[in-house]
Design an enzyme around this catalytic site. Structure first.
Site, PDB file in Angstrom:
ATOM      1  N   LYS A  50     -29.260 -59.110 -45.607  1.00  0.00           N
ATOM      2  CA  LYS A  50     -29.218 -60.502 -44.950  1.00  0.00           C
ATOM      3  C   LYS A  50     -28.239 -61.367 -45.819  1.00  0.00           C
ATOM      4  O   LYS A  50     -27.705 -61.111 -46.706  1.00  0.00           O
ATOM      5  CB  LYS A  50     -30.736 -60.896 -45.181  1.00  0.00           C
ATOM      6  CG  LYS A  50     -31.279 -60.870 -46.551  1.00  0.00           C
ATOM      7  CD  LYS A  50     -32.588 -60.812 -47.081  1.00  0.00           C
ATOM      8  CE  LYS A  50     -33.067 -61.187 -48.363  1.00  0.00           C
ATOM      9  NZ  LYS A  50     -34.186 -61.251 -48.518  1.00  0.00           N
ATOM     10  N   TYR A 271     -14.899 -86.489 -64.486  1.00  0.00           N
ATOM     11  CA  TYR A 271     -15.707 -87.531 -63.918  1.00  0.00           C
ATOM     12  C   TYR A 271     -16.731 -87.926 -64.945  1.00  0.00           C
ATOM     13  O   TYR A 271     -17.376 -87.161 -65.563  1.00  0.00           O
ATOM     14  CB  TYR A 271     -16.644 -87.081 -62.677  1.00  0.00           C
ATOM     15  CG  TYR A 271     -15.472 -87.156 -61.431  1.00  0.00           C
ATOM     16  CD1 TYR A 271     -15.279 -88.294 -60.928  1.00  0.00           C
ATOM     17  CD2 TYR A 271     -15.207 -85.956 -60.550  1.00  0.00           C
ATOM     18  CE1 TYR A 271     -14.291 -88.228 -59.734  1.00  0.00           C
ATOM     19  CE2 TYR A 271     -14.634 -85.873 -59.666  1.00  0.00           C
ATOM     20  CZ  TYR A 271     -14.261 -86.954 -59.202  1.00  0.00           C
ATOM     21  OH  TYR A 271     -13.497 -86.911 -57.923  1.00  0.00           O
TER      22      TYR A 271
HETATM   23  C1  LIG Z   1     -34.644 -60.338 -49.444  1.00  0.00           C
HETATM   24  C2  LIG Z   1     -35.667 -59.164 -49.606  1.00  0.00           C
HETATM   25  C3  LIG Z   1     -35.746 -57.929 -50.052  1.00  0.00           C
HETATM   26  C4  LIG Z   1     -34.459 -57.646 -51.168  1.00  0.00           C
HETATM   27  O1  LIG Z   1     -34.930 -58.240 -52.328  1.00  0.00           O
HETATM   28  P1  LIG Z   1     -33.902 -57.863 -53.436  1.00  0.00           P
HETATM   29  O2  LIG Z   1     -34.430 -58.697 -54.532  1.00  0.00           O
HETATM   30  O3  LIG Z   1     -32.569 -58.621 -53.348  1.00  0.00           O
HETATM   31  O4  LIG Z   1     -33.703 -56.527 -53.691  1.00  0.00           O
HETATM   32  C5  LIG Z   1     -36.446 -57.133 -49.645  1.00  0.00           C
HETATM   33  N1  LIG Z   1     -37.725 -57.223 -49.039  1.00  0.00           N
HETATM   34  C6  LIG Z   1     -38.082 -58.476 -48.766  1.00  0.00           C
HETATM   35  C7  LIG Z   1     -39.039 -58.820 -47.930  1.00  0.00           C
HETATM   36  C8  LIG Z   1     -36.965 -59.492 -48.605  1.00  0.00           C
HETATM   37  O5  LIG Z   1     -37.005 -60.648 -48.358  1.00  0.00           O
END
Ligand SMILES: *Cc1c(COP(=O)(O)O)cnc(C)c1O
Length: 377
Positions: A50, A271
Site C-alpha cells: 500500500k 530560522y
Molecule cells: C499496513 C497493514 C499491514 C502491514 O503492516 P506492517 O506493520 O507494515 O507489516 C498488515 N495488515 C493490515 C491490516 C495493515 O493495515
C-alpha cells in the site's frame, strides 16, 4: 475552465547533479521477503505494498516480490489495486484492506481485486454486485479483535455465521484481523487479540486465517495462522521495539552540500535563531528539507560523511538544513559533496526516532525531488 496539464513534479535530474539521491535496494527487499517467509514457517507470506510500497515505488518493488515467490499482495485502496493489477498482470491475489469505497465495487471486480469486507454495508454492496453479475465474487472477512479501526466485532461476526446464507454469492478466501500492539512483545493486548480472533475463527474452520503483519510474525507461531502480511519489515523497518533489527536495510539517502562557510563562536544559525555555535565553526548547507519529508521536528539529528558525525544546527528549512562540519578536514567537504542522511550509521528507525515518529512515516513521506536509484533489480 482550463485544465492544468503540466506535471509539477520536479525532474530531479541525473545522479551527478541531483540535490539528493535515494537508493532503494530491491535485492534487500527480496531477501527480507525470504527471511520473513522462513520465519512464518508453513504459513504463506503475502506482501503489503500500500501507499506505493511505503513510498519506495510499487512499480519497481512488486515485480521483485513476485519474482521472490510472493503471490498475495495487499493494498489499502481500490485505485492502488487497479494500478498494481496492471503492474503484476493476472495470477496474483490483490486484496484491498480498506475495502471498496461505495461505488467502486464494479471497478474492484473488473480488476480482479479482493475487497476486505469490514462491515455490513461493504458486505451488502459486494453481495449485491455478485447478484447483478450472476457469479461468485472473492472476499476477505475482517474481524475487529481489539483495535476499533476496521472489521466486524466478534459478536457481530458470530451473529452472521448463525445465518445460513450470510455469505451467499461470495467465495471467502480469508478471515483476518490486525494487531494493535504487536511491536511490543510484552503487551497483554497481543494474547487478548489472539484469543478473540481464535474464537471467531473456530466458527469458519474451512476458511484460511491471517493475523500477523511484520511485528506479529515475531510473536511466534501461534500468531502465524495460514497467511502473514508483512509490509514495513520488507522495507527494512525493525519489527520489534528494543530488539536488534533482523531485516536488511533497504534505503540510503544522500544529500548534496550547496555551500560552506566559516563562522565565529556565538553565530546564530537558521530560522528563529534557535541555535548558536559554541566555537569557531565551519557550517555546510545541504539541499534537503522538510519538503522532502525530512521532518522539521527532527531533534538532535546528524548526517554522516566518511565516518564523521555532522550534527544538524538550528531549524530544518523547507529545502535545506545546516550541518556542523568543523571536525571534517578542510577541503574535503565542499559544494557538490554528498552526505549520508539515512545510511549505515543512521537508519530509517533512528531518523524517525529523532523526529518523534516511526519509520513508516519517514518512508511514506520520502519526497519527489530525490533522484532514485534502484539497486539489484
Ligand atoms: C499496513 C497493514 C499491514 C502491514 O503492516 P506492517 O506493520 O507494515 O507489516 C498488515 N495488515 C493490515 C491490516 C495493515 O493495515
Amino acid at each position: 475552465m482550463s485544465m492544468i496539464d503540466h506535471d509539477l513534479r520536479p525532474d530531479p535530474g541525473p545522479a551527478g547533479t541531483a540535490s539528493a539521491l535515494l537508493t532503494i535496494d530491491l535485492a534487500a527487499i527480496a531477501d527480507n521477503y525470504c527471511r520473513l517467509a522462513a520465519r512464518a514457517g508453513t504459513a504463506t507470506c503475502a506482501a503489503v505494498v500500500k501507499a506505493d510500497a511505503y513510498g519506495l515505488g510499487a512499480d519497481r518493488v512488486a515485480p521483485v516480490l513476485a519474482a521472490a515467490g510472493c503471490r498475495h499482495f495487499f493494498v489499502a485502496q481500490v485505485g492502488e489495486g487497479v494500478a498494481l493489477r496492471s503492474i503484476l498482470g493476472a495470477g496474483s491475489m490483490i486484496a484491498v484492506l480498506n475495502g471498496a469505497a461505495p461505488g467502486s465495487e464494479a471497478t474492484c471486480a473488473d480488476h480482479d481485486l479482493v475487497p476486505v469486507l469490514n462491515d455490513l454495508s461493504q458486505l451488502d454492496r459486494w453481495q449485491g454486485l455478485a447478484r447483478r453479475l450472476g457469479r461468485r465474487l472473492p472476499a476477505i472477512l475482517q474481524i475487529d479483535s481489539g483495535m476499533a479501526r476496521f472489521g466486524f466485532g466478534p459478536d457481530q461476526a458470530c451473529a452472521l455465521f448463525d445465518q445460513p446464507d450470510a455469505f451467499a454469492g461470495l467465495d471467502l478466501r480469508l478471515v483476518m484481523s490486525h494487531l494493535a500492539c504487536a511491536g511490543e512483545p510484552d503487551s497483554p493486548v497481543n494474547a487478548a487479540q489472539l484469543s478473540a480472533f481464535q474464537a471467531v475463527r473456530q466458527r469458519l474452520p474451512a476458511v484460511p486465517a491471517s493475523l500477523a503483519a511484520s511485528s506479529g510474525i515475531f510473536l511466534g507461531p501461534d500468531f502465524h495462522f495460514d497467511l502473514v502480511r508483512p509490509g514495513a519489515a520488507l522495507y527494512g523497518i525493525a519489527p520489534q521495539e528494543g530488539a536488534e533489527n533482523p531485516m536488511r536495510p533497504v534505503i540510503g539517502l544522500r544529500a548534496r552540500v550547496m555551500q560552506t562557510r566559516s563562522v565565529p563562536a556565538g553565530t546564530p544559525v537558521g530560522y528563529g535563531h534557535t541555535a548558536t555555535v559554541a566555537r569557531d565553526s565551519r557550517l555546510a548547507t545541504v539541499a534537503i528539507g522538510y519538503a522532502d519529508g525530512f521532518f522539521r521536528s527532527t531533534a538532535g539529528g546528524a548526517a554522516w560523511f566518511g565516518g564523521a558525525r555532522l550534527p544538524m544546527v538550528g531549524r530544518i528549512s523547507m529545502d535545506s538544513l545546516v550541518l556542523d562540519v568543523t571536525d571534517v578536514a578542510p577541503g574535503t567537504l565542499g559544494p557538490g559533496a554528498l552526505v549520508d542522511i539515512i545510511g549505515p550509521e543512521r537508519d530509517v528507525d533512528a531518523v524517525a526516532a529523532a523526529a518523534g515518529t516511526i519509520g513508516y512515516e519517514v518512508l511514506t513521506n520520502l519526497g519527489h525531488r530525490f533522484h532514485r536509484i534502484y539497486l539489484g533489480a
